[in-house]
Each structure stands twice: as C-alpha cells, then as structure tokens.
Design a protein around this motif. Structure first.
Motif, PDB file in Angstrom:
ATOM      1  N   ASP A  51       3.309   7.376   1.247  1.00 25.06           N
ATOM      2  CA  ASP A  51       2.171   7.214   1.789  1.00 25.06           C
ATOM      3  C   ASP A  51       1.901   6.015   2.040  1.00 25.06           C
ATOM      4  O   ASP A  51       1.673   5.232   0.797  1.00 25.06           O
ATOM      5  N   SER A  83       0.901  -1.425  -0.025  1.00 21.11           N
ATOM      6  CA  SER A  83      -0.072  -0.048   0.014  1.00 21.11           C
ATOM      7  C   SER A  83       0.888   1.344   0.013  1.00 21.11           C
ATOM      8  O   SER A  83       0.271   2.294   0.141  1.00 21.11           O
ATOM      9  N   SER A 126      -1.312   3.676   7.453  1.00 23.76           N
ATOM     10  CA  SER A 126      -1.630   5.199   8.237  1.00 23.76           C
ATOM     11  C   SER A 126      -0.148   5.690   8.477  1.00 23.76           C
ATOM     12  O   SER A 126      -0.293   6.457   9.390  1.00 23.76           O
ATOM     13  N   TYR A 168      -1.227   4.048   3.119  1.00 22.90           N
ATOM     14  CA  TYR A 168      -2.773   4.113   3.858  1.00 22.90           C
ATOM     15  C   TYR A 168      -2.950   3.131   4.517  1.00 22.90           C
ATOM     16  O   TYR A 168      -3.839   3.072   5.330  1.00 22.90           O
ATOM     17  N   GLU A 169      -2.510   1.851   4.251  1.00 20.50           N
ATOM     18  CA  GLU A 169      -3.093   0.664   5.254  1.00 20.50           C
ATOM     19  C   GLU A 169      -2.762   0.746   6.448  1.00 20.50           C
ATOM     20  O   GLU A 169      -3.280   0.154   7.401  1.00 20.50           O
ATOM     21  N   ASN A 180       2.805   8.599   6.810  1.00 22.53           N
ATOM     22  CA  ASN A 180       3.058   9.471   6.017  1.00 22.53           C
ATOM     23  C   ASN A 180       4.477  10.024   6.198  1.00 22.53           C
ATOM     24  O   ASN A 180       4.769  10.572   7.092  1.00 22.53           O
TER      25      ASN A 180
END
Length: 644
Positions: free
Chosen positions: A322, A291, A327, A324-325, A329
């Motif tokens: 990033d 991800s 979280s 996303y899975e 950044n």
C-alpha cells in the motif's frame, strides 16, 4: 628613480628631424607576443634586435620597462657602454636579472617568483644605437594556477518524481587561475539550461590570494529513469600552452516514485522445500516510495521467515503493498509446497528368528511426496536394492542387523531408515575343525573352542577316558557366536574333546595333544669311526640295552630341539645311520665278550694296539632301567660294574 622622459618634445622633435633628413633608424627589435608561466615559477622574456651597423663605432643603450596601463609605466633596467643598472624601488627590483644568450643581438630578461600581479603586464625592450637609430618591442606575461580537484555533493534526502525543478547536486572547484569553468554531466551527456527542466547556476568567488573558486548548483525535474543515472561535474582550466580538464567523483541520487507492480518469492532454500527446512519469503515492488507498506499473509514487513516447516505449511502466500501517498494498492501470490518423507516401515519388524538353511524375505517402504529409492545394507555394505529383501538358505553368516534406507533422489539429504535384527537358529557349528593337533612341552595348556549356534549351545570338555574337564555355554555375540576355554593339565599324550549341543543338533572337535618331555643336553661327545669320521656336536648317543644275558635293544635318541628342515635333514640321517652301526658293533662285541672269544674275564687284551690314538671308540650302553653298564675303555678292557 630613473624614469623615461616621454614628455620631452624637444628630444622627440630632434629625432623626427634626423629621421626626416635621411638618418633613418636601422635598429629592428623582435619579441614574442606573450610568455606563459605557472604561478611561482621563473619567466624568461627574450629581446632580439638587428642593426645595419651593429657593433660599429656608435654607442648602444638598452632599457627595459613594465607597462600595466598608460598611467602605470616604469623603467626597471638600463644599460649603456659603461654600466648596467637595475632601477630601485620598483615591483621587480629584487626579482629580475638581464643577460645574454650567447648569440649576438639577443638579451634575456629573467623574472623570478612570478606573482598574480604580473599577469597581463607588458614588458618593453628599448634599444638605441647612436648614429643608427632605435627600436623597441613588447611581450605580455600570462600567469596560470592549476585548481584543486573538484568536489561534488548530492542532496541527502530522496527526490520525489514530480513536475517541479528540484536541487540535485552541487559542485565546487577552488584556487584556480584564470577562472575555471564547470560543466554538468548525466550519464556522460552534458547538461545545459533548459527552461522548466534543467537549471545550472554558477558562482565565482575571488579569494584574498587573487585565485578563483567556482561553485555550481544543478537543479532539474527528476524522472523515474534517474534512479539509475550517474551524475558528475567536469572542470576545464588553462595552463601554459594548453587547456586541461578534471572530473569529480560520480554519484547517484535517490528517486522516490510510486509502484506499478509487486512480486513475492521464496528466497531460501533454493530448489524444492522439504520438511524441517527454514523458509524465507521476500516481497518487493518496482516502486521506491517512503510511504510504501508491505504485508505477507498479514505479517508486516517485506520478508517472512518460517523455521522447521512441515507439510501443513504448504499453501498460497500473498504479499500486499500500500502506497498511501500515491494512492496505490497492489498484491502478488506464490505457492509453497513442502515435500515430505514418512517414517520407514519394515515388515516383519523388530527381531526375527529364522531356521538354518531356510528362506527369509522382508519388505521396506515409506510414503513420500516424491519418488523414492530403497536400498538394504548390512554392516555398512549394500546387499540389495528395492523394497524387498530376499535371503535364501540362511546361515549364521546371514544373521545380523539389516538397515533399510529410503532416499528421495530429487532432494539431497532427504532420507529415512529403519533396521531389522535377523537371528538364525540351528545346530552348533565348530569353527576350528582344521586345528585339532597340538604339540607342547608345557604342563598346562589352554584350549579354546569357537562355536556358531543359536540358541546358545551347551559346551562340554572331556578326555578320551571319559573324564569331564569343564562345561560352559558362554555367549559372546548376537551373531550366534560362542566361545569356550579350558585349562588342561598335561602329563602325557592326551586327547581332548570339545562337544557342543543344542535342541537342533550337536557338533564336536578333537584335540590331539602330543606331550614332549624336557631333555637335558650333555657335554659335547665326539664319536669317530675309521676310516670314515662323523662328528656329532652337542649330541648324546644312547643305546638302550636289555638286562644282562639278554639281547641289547638299540633305541635312537630323540633330538633335544626341533631341527630345521632342509639341508640339515641329510646330516641328521647320516648321524643316525652311524649311531645304528655303532650300536650293532657294540652288540657284537658284547656277544663275543660273553662267549669268551676275544679275551678271558680275568685278563686284559689290547685290541686297539694297531690303532692310532685318533681311532678311539667310545660307546655308552644303558638298559632301560640303567641297572647295568659296560664300558669299553680306550685300551679295550672290559670292566664289570664292581670293578669301576
């Protein structure tokens, strides 16, 4: 089928009675506990027995039995003093033989093509000697089969780091006997069942052939450190007399885990960047997740490639990742600086004219982001280092193209250059000052005059009598070089002038041309003077005399060809002296003849009377205009022209 009668109580009772009465059995049988053999090989079971009266008058009986269980016992071989028999219709009827080893009291049972059904079967040897008693022993047969090499298979998809136990790999080994065992390893450390961490599951399969296959699965809770771990399985199995081991191939597994840092760098070129390069950025994180999403200065992807960069591409570049899975950044920066080298500026520029013998200077420079080095070249050769070019007392050799090269030592192949055309203007200068005298026998001669001058000179050809032959101002090279050629008709010795002039002055050169006439070589003449003889081969001896009643004038003839210097010079000098002596002698004789001292004009007088035929003198006298010739014959007679 012959079967041992184990149920006869009468026989057993009789044997026990005999034993009780003192006829004790003295037969001792010894056998190995087990014999191990590979499947399909041949097994040999030895029966060794002893007796106090072995070989006596009593008869001996030998029998072999196989025993799988108390319910599956059967005789397979019998032997007495008269015959030996292999029992029919048994599992071993076609596969056994019995023989001796050559040692008394030793019998060997040989079983061919051992089968899996022979495993754990006991073979009994029963020996009975009449009058001595009986004895028996037993050996168990063990059968082995080496399994195939183990195979390992890791999961195809990656495994995410979590608290769950997940399948990592499977291992299989086939066709072994007895049952092989599987052990799992991670980085050479064995793995065993650990609750909520490691789970090892084995499954044994019996093939239709009776061989065993074992499958094993490894499940475990994967951690980030397992991304570099090496997994393999080990198989252990038994062989006759030993235990062996086989290892599978090693595998790695894909582990997914979130990033904790990110890095951005210039992958190429290595070192400092200059204008015109192709620059490639790479971005990477320490995570491994499906991800993850990367951008470099708002360009998607883990890499960014820029071709033909300029100084305007210098600046700060940022990579962002990033996940996303998970979280996450993260970002990282790097600075790009593109080095530059501007065009070279030369002052003065273009083409420059400098007066002959004057000084000249020029400057050269180029702006750069790094320190530079400047070198001046002319005709590929270095003439000066530094930004300034200083030339003193310039000549025509100084003229030409000067190239200023500016380089950046810190970056290979980073350089720029510019050129300056220098022209030297001055009076003409003729090159071939030392080549002014020529000798020829040709009627037409080409002369060449090389002049260095700028501007181009006016070139004139003339002779000593003031005649103008030709004029030319042909320019052949920028380096102030001119060339002029002329065809001159030659009939006698001539002097030719090459005159060059321009607004700055003039120069000239004189060509002295000596014309040599063609001569014809007469037949070979031999002149002999006694007592010393001198022979001139291929040489015509001429004496030019004046007209009648005038004193003869001797002239030495010119040689037809040039004679090589050296030892020939002495010979030529001797010949010339002889010719002069002959000329003087001829003149004296002629004078005496005129005076009438040696003979009268009407008579003949032989003044060679006392001379041999070898002492003949032949002299040819000619005046310049060949009007009169007097010949002295071999008999010394004088002949007038009208008498010849």
């Amino acid at each position: 089928m012959a079967v041992r009668d184990a149920a006869s109580p009468l026989l057993l009772g009789l044997l026990c009675l005999l034993h009780t009465w003192g006829a004790r059995a003295s037969v001792e049988v010894n056998m190995e506990d087990k014999v191990e053999v590979f499947l399909g090989d041949t097994a040999q079971i030895t029966c060794m027995f002893k007796s106090d009266d072995f070989g006596g008058s009593g008869g001996m009986t030998l029998e072999w039995y196989y025993i799988k269980s108390t319910k599956d016992t059967q005789r397979i071989y019998s032997q007495d003093s008269l015959q030996s028999t292999v029992d029919k219709n048994t599992p071993y009827s076609d596969r056994i033989t019995v023989g001796t080893t050559g040692t008394a009291g030793e019998v060997v049972l040989t079983i061919r093509d051992v089968q899996l059904s022979d495993d754990e079967v006991a073979f009994n040897c029963y020996v009975k000697i009449i009058g001595e008693g009986s004895g028996e022993g037993s050996t168990k047969l063990k059968v082995f089969k080496t399994p195939e090499d183990p195979t390992i298979q890791g999961v195809e998809q990656g495994i995410s780091v979590s608290d769950e136990v997940k399948r990592v790999a499977s291992c299989e080994v086939k066709n072994g006997y007895p049952k092989p065992k599987i052990t799992w390893y991670r980085d050479k450390m064995p793995l065993h069942n650990i609750p909520d961490a490691v789970k090892v599951d084995h499954r044994v399969t019996t093939q239709s052939s009776g061989l065993f296959s074992v499958n094993s699965d490894l499940d475990m809770k994967v951690e980030k450190k397992d991304k570099d771990a090496v997994f393999y399985c080990e198989v252990t199995f038994l062989v006759p007399g030993a235990e062996k081991m086989l290892e599978s191939n090693s595998i790695n597994i894909t582990v997914f885990y979130p990033p904790t840092s990110v890095n951005l760098w210039v992958e190429s070129p290595e070192g400092k960047v200059k204008e015109g390069d192709t620059v490639e950025f790479l971005c990477a994180s320490d995570g491994n997740s499906e991800s993850q999403y990367f951008t470099i200065n708002n360009n998607d992807g883990r890499s960014l490639k820029m071709e033909n960069v300029t100084r305007h591409n210098s600046g700060v570049y940022q990579c962002t990742v990033d996940d996303y899975e998970n979280s996450v950044n993260l970002s990282a920066n790097t600075t790009l600086f593109v080095n530059y080298l501007d065009e070279v500026v030369i002052k003065p520029t273009g083409s420059v004219s400098v007066d002959w013998k004057k000084e000249f200077s020029a400057t050269c420079n180029a702006l750069s982001s790094l320190s530079t080095s400047t070198t001046w070249f002319k005709d590929g050769k270095e003439v000066e280092k530094g930004h300034h070019l200083n030339l003193k007392a310039v000549t025509y050799d100084t003229a030409g193209t000067y190239v200023c090269v500016v380089t950046v030592p810190d970056i290979q192949a980073m350089q720029a250059n510019a050129s300056l055309q220098l022209t030297v203007q001055g009076p003409p200068e003729i090159i071939e000052k030392q080549l002014t005298e020529k000798e020829t026998n040709e009627r037409e001669l080409e002369l060449t005059c090389h002049i260095r001058s700028f501007p181009t000179p006016n070139i004139t050809w003339g002779t000593s009598n003031g005649k103008i032959i030709s004029s030319s101002n042909h320019m052949t090279d920028v380096g102030a070089k001119s060339v002029a050629k002329v065809q001159v008709n030659i009939t006698s010795n001539t002097t030719v002038f090459c005159n060059a002039s321009n607004e700055f002055g003039k120069d000239s050169v004189t060509y002295v041309i000596k014309f040599t006439k063609h001569t014809t070589t007469p037949a070979t003449t031999t002149t002999t003077i006694s007592p010393t003889t001198i022979t001139a081969a291929n040489t015509s001896t001429s004496i030019n005399a004046a007209k009648p009643k005038s004193t003869a004038k001797a002239e030495t003839p010119k040689p037809q060809e040039k004679v090589q210097k050296g030892s020939y010079g002495v010979i030529i000098a001797v010949i010339i002296i002889c010719i002069l002596l002959l000329a003087i002698l001829g003149s004296v004789l002629y004078f005496l003849y005129k005076k009438g001292k040696i003979c009268n004009r009407s008579g003949k007088k032989d003044f060679t009377k006392e001379k041999s035929s070898k002492d003949k003198i032949v002299v040819e006298m000619k005046s310049d205009n060949t009007e009169e010739a007097i010949l002295l014959g071999v008999n010394g007679e004088k002949q007038l022209p009208n008498d010849q």
